[in-house]
Enzyme design. Structure first.
Site, short mmCIF file in Angstrom:
data_model
loop_
_atom_site.label_atom_id
_atom_site.label_comp_id
_atom_site.label_asym_id
_atom_site.label_seq_id
_atom_site.Cartn_x
_atom_site.Cartn_y
_atom_site.Cartn_z
N ASP A 1 -42.29 -11.71 65.26
CA ASP A 1 -42.35 -10.70 65.11
C ASP A 1 -42.49 -9.52 64.04
O ASP A 1 -42.01 -9.74 62.89
CB ASP A 1 -41.31 -10.14 66.48
CG ASP A 1 -41.73 -8.42 66.70
OD1 ASP A 1 -42.85 -8.67 67.23
OD2 ASP A 1 -40.59 -7.78 66.81
N ALA A 2 -43.36 -8.08 64.16
CA ALA A 2 -42.64 -7.64 63.18
C ALA A 2 -41.96 -6.27 63.43
O ALA A 2 -41.59 -6.07 62.45
CB ALA A 2 -44.14 -6.51 62.72
N TYR A 3 -42.06 -5.43 64.42
CA TYR A 3 -41.26 -4.52 64.06
C TYR A 3 -39.79 -4.92 64.34
O TYR A 3 -39.83 -5.09 65.71
CB TYR A 3 -42.22 -3.54 65.14
CG TYR A 3 -43.25 -2.65 64.60
CD1 TYR A 3 -43.30 -1.99 63.56
CD2 TYR A 3 -44.23 -2.97 64.81
CE1 TYR A 3 -44.24 -1.85 62.89
CE2 TYR A 3 -45.61 -3.08 64.18
CZ TYR A 3 -45.55 -1.75 63.37
OH TYR A 3 -46.58 -2.28 62.35
N SER B 1 -48.09 -9.44 66.47
CA SER B 1 -47.12 -8.79 66.91
C SER B 1 -48.10 -7.73 67.99
O SER B 1 -49.35 -7.90 67.89
CB SER B 1 -46.72 -7.69 65.40
OG SER B 1 -46.91 -6.60 65.98
#
Length: 230
Positions: free
Chosen positions: A9-11, A122
Site C-alpha cells: 500500500d502507498a499512503y 494503491s
C-alpha cells in the site's frame, strides 16, 4: 510456495500521510494552524478513507485526488480553518510531495537484492502516485505502481487485489502484501495473500473475518519476512 512478490500500500505505508499537515504547520505565519495540525491531519485521513469505502459501496467512483480534497475540506471545516483558501492549496500541494518513511529506501533495496518483485497497489490515482514515488526517489526499486483506477473501484474490492496476479503472474500464496491499514491487511489476507500489517500507532487488531499474518511496528522487518536468497 516461497514469496516471490512484495506488494505495498502507498499512503500511510510507504509515504507519511501526516507530512503535509506537519510541514505546513512548521511554515512561518501558520501559528493558528500549528495548534490544530495533528487533529486536522487525523480527520483528513479518516474522511479520505471513509469516502473511498462509501463510494465503493454506492458505486459512485471518483479518483483518489477528489476524495483527498473532499476529506481535507471536511477537516478544515470541522476545525474552523475553512476560510483560508491559501492554506487549503498549500496542504494539497504538499500532499504531492509526501515523505517516505526513513526505512523505505533501504527496505526496498534489500528486497530487490533478494530478487523479489516489488510494487505498489494503491487507491491513489496514477498522477498522485507518480508524484509521491518521484518525490521519495524510490522509482528504481519498484517494478510497477498499480492503481485502482484501472478497475474503477477502491480497496478492499477483490478486483483490486486481482491486479497483482494479472501483473506478475504469481499465485496468491507467493505474495507478501504490506499495509499500514488494518482493514486492508485483513481484506488481503482473506483474499489469500500473506499479509503484514505495519501498525505504527499500536492500534488493536480490527475485528474482521480475516487477520494479518504478521504485525510489525515499521517496515524494517519486511525483507526477513519475504525470505528468498540473499
Amino acid at each position: 510456495m516461497p514469496i516471490t512478490t512484495c506488494i505495498f500500500d502507498a499512503y500511510g505505508t510507504l509515504f507519511d500521510v501526516g507530512a503535509a499537515a506537519r510541514n505546513a504547520a512548521a511554515e512561518p505565519g501558520r501559528d493558528a494552524f500549528a495548534a490544530d495540525w495533528s487533529r486536522i491531519a487525523d480527520h483528513w485521513r479518516l474522511k479520505q478513507l471513509q469516502y473511498t469505502w462509501l463510494r465503493a459501496v454506492t458505486g459512485d467512483h471518483t479518483d483518489f485526488w477528489q476524495v483527498t480534497q473532499d476529506g481535507l475540506d471536511w477537516a478544515l471545516d470541522a476545525s474552523g480553518h475553512d476560510g483560508d483558501p491559501e492554506l487549503r492549496e498549500r496542504l494539497l500541494q504538499l500532499y504531492w510531495e509526501l515523505e517516505a518513511y526513513p526505512e523505505v529506501p533501504k527496505m526496498l533495496q534489500a528486497l530487490k537484492h533478494k530478487g523479489m518483485n516489488t510494487a505498489i497497489l494503491s487507491n491513489g490515482s496514477p498522477p498522485m502516485l507518480d508524484g509521491a514515488v518521484q518525490s521519495a526517489g524510490i522509482g528504481e526499486v519498484l517494478d510497477d505502481v498499480l492503481s485502482v483506477e484501472s478497475v474503477g473501484i477502491f480497496k478492499p474490492a477483490g478486483v483490486v487485489y486481482d491486479l497483482v496476479g494479472q501483473r506478475f503472474g504469481c499465485a496468491n500464496d507467493e505474495v507478501l502484501f504490506v499495509s499500514s491499514n488494518g482493514w486492508d491487511a485483513a481484506a488481503a489476507a482473506g483474499y489469500g495473500f500473506t499479509t503484514a500489517w505495519v501498525n505504527r500507532a499500536g492500534d488493536p487488531v480490527d475485528r474482521l473475518p480475516a487477520r494479518p499474518a504478521h504485525i510489525l511496528g515499521d517496515l524494517t522487518g519486511i525483507p526477513g519476512l519475504a525470505g528468498g536468497d540473499a
